[in-house]
Design an enzyme around this catalytic site. Structure first.
Site, mmCIF file in Angstrom:
data_model
loop_
_atom_site.group_PDB
_atom_site.id
_atom_site.type_symbol
_atom_site.label_atom_id
_atom_site.label_comp_id
_atom_site.label_asym_id
_atom_site.label_seq_id
_atom_site.Cartn_x
_atom_site.Cartn_y
_atom_site.Cartn_z
ATOM 1 N N HIS A 86 0.847 -1.198 0.000
ATOM 2 C CA HIS A 86 0.000 0.000 0.000
ATOM 3 C C HIS A 86 0.878 1.242 0.000
ATOM 4 O O HIS A 86 2.096 1.155 0.193
ATOM 5 C CB HIS A 86 -0.893 0.032 1.249
ATOM 6 C CG HIS A 86 -0.118 0.157 2.530
ATOM 7 N ND1 HIS A 86 0.562 -0.902 3.095
ATOM 8 C CD2 HIS A 86 0.116 1.217 3.340
ATOM 9 C CE1 HIS A 86 1.171 -0.509 4.200
ATOM 10 N NE2 HIS A 86 0.925 0.785 4.377
ATOM 11 N N ASP A 88 0.827 5.089 2.094
ATOM 12 C CA ASP A 88 0.132 5.727 3.221
ATOM 13 C C ASP A 88 -0.627 6.936 2.694
ATOM 14 O O ASP A 88 -0.077 7.740 1.945
ATOM 15 C CB ASP A 88 1.136 6.133 4.300
ATOM 16 C CG ASP A 88 1.762 4.918 4.981
ATOM 17 O OD1 ASP A 88 1.169 3.827 4.899
ATOM 18 O OD2 ASP A 88 2.838 5.068 5.580
ATOM 19 N N HIS A 143 4.795 0.323 -0.018
ATOM 20 C CA HIS A 143 5.573 -0.490 0.921
ATOM 21 C C HIS A 143 4.696 -1.601 1.481
ATOM 22 O O HIS A 143 3.473 -1.606 1.291
ATOM 23 C CB HIS A 143 6.152 0.397 2.028
ATOM 24 C CG HIS A 143 5.143 1.215 2.773
ATOM 25 N ND1 HIS A 143 4.595 2.379 2.271
ATOM 26 C CD2 HIS A 143 4.557 1.028 3.985
ATOM 27 C CE1 HIS A 143 3.731 2.875 3.142
ATOM 28 N NE2 HIS A 143 3.686 2.064 4.190
ATOM 29 N N ARG A 155 7.856 -8.992 15.927
ATOM 30 C CA ARG A 155 8.245 -7.699 15.368
ATOM 31 C C ARG A 155 7.220 -6.664 15.794
ATOM 32 O O ARG A 155 6.001 -6.936 15.758
ATOM 33 C CB ARG A 155 8.308 -7.761 13.842
ATOM 34 C CG ARG A 155 8.556 -6.416 13.217
ATOM 35 C CD ARG A 155 8.943 -6.498 11.742
ATOM 36 N NE ARG A 155 9.409 -5.207 11.304
ATOM 37 C CZ ARG A 155 8.625 -4.297 10.722
ATOM 38 N NH1 ARG A 155 7.374 -4.558 10.465
ATOM 39 N NH2 ARG A 155 9.104 -3.130 10.389
HETATM 40 O O1 LIG Z 1 5.052 -2.406 10.153
HETATM 41 C C1 LIG Z 1 5.577 -1.945 9.152
HETATM 42 O O2 LIG Z 1 6.796 -1.985 8.944
HETATM 43 C C2 LIG Z 1 4.721 -1.299 8.089
HETATM 44 C C3 LIG Z 1 3.434 -0.767 8.632
HETATM 45 C C4 LIG Z 1 2.736 0.136 7.689
HETATM 46 O O3 LIG Z 1 3.088 0.269 6.551
HETATM 47 C C5 LIG Z 1 1.575 0.899 8.161
HETATM 48 O O4 LIG Z 1 1.182 0.748 9.332
HETATM 49 O O5 LIG Z 1 1.014 1.685 7.344
HETATM 50 FE FE LIG Z 2 2.141 2.003 5.625
#
Ligand SMILES: O=C(O)CCC(=O)C(=O)O
Ligand SMILES: [Fe+2]
Length: 213
Positions: A86, A88, A143, A155
């Protein structure tokens, strides 16, 4: 405040303080970006400091995945996905993690590249709104996060999404427009963009809907 998977206790006042410090950092970065393209820093920063700024703090938890068979989770090739591809939607994202890898960004050539997971570093991600407000000078990066299959600990990522007040009209300032560089997107409010975002799937390229012909 560093993340450790052993001590997942967050006091609300610590989180509020953290969010304010990260918001300040996001404003500093936006200020530098604005100067770099010759627009007043306040053009971006006031949107995050406004009392009604629609910013968001998210904590993502990726437990250790031991069953990686394709029937149990979303996959890319052989690798299970933790958080799908996606961009942001907001202005700027600041992400940090507990040092367990997983985040990847998509390059223009279609190659996914892992992002360094240093827990003392922030990953700065341009959001869709900044792409519109700079008429494509800064691009919102696609990403995703891979599922956590190799580390012994879970994680964690902590993500601050800097967003404007809901009724802000998102458009490119005239300084960035030229006869040979007309606006790429029609103006919209953040509230409109947000409802469009939530009405569509995570992986969709939502900005296409607002593109001018
Ligand atoms: O947890 C991650 O590394 C990515 C999370 C992410 O892209 C988001 O929360 O929009
Ligand atoms: Fe994100």
């Amino acid at each position: 405040m560093f993340l450790t998977s052993k001590r997942m206790f967050f006091h609300s006042s610590t989180v509020s303080r953290y969010v304010e410090v990260v918001r300040g950092l996001a404003c500093e970065i936006l200020g530098v970006m604005a100067k770099g393209i010759g627009v007043p820093p306040s053009l971006f920063t006031t949107l995050l400091t406004d009392h009604d700024s629609d910013s968001l703090f998210r904590l993502n938890h990726y437990p250790l995945v031991t069953d990686t068979s394709s029937s149990s989770s979303f996959h890319h090739g052989n690798a299970p996905i933790g958080f799908g591809e996606h961009s942001d939607p907001q202005i700027l994202t600041l992400l940090t993690s507990n040092g367990v890898p997983g985040l990847q960004i998509l390059l223009g050539n279609g190659v996914w590249v892992p992002v360094n997971s240093d827990p003392k570093a922030f990953c700065v991600i341009v959001g869709d709104l900044l792409q519109v407000m700079t008429n494509g000078r800064f691009k919102s990066v696609r990403h995703r996060a891979m599922a956590n299959t190799s580390s012994r600990e879970c994680r964690l990522s902590m993500v601050f999404f800097g967003g404007p007040p809901p009724q802000t009209i998102i458009t490119c300032p005239p300084q960035l427009l030229k006869p040979n560089k007309p606006p790429l997107y029609k103006p919209f409010t953040w509230a409109e963009y947000k409802s469009h975002t939530y009405a569509h799937r995570l992986g969709e390229t939502r900005l296409d809907h607002f593109k001018l012909p």
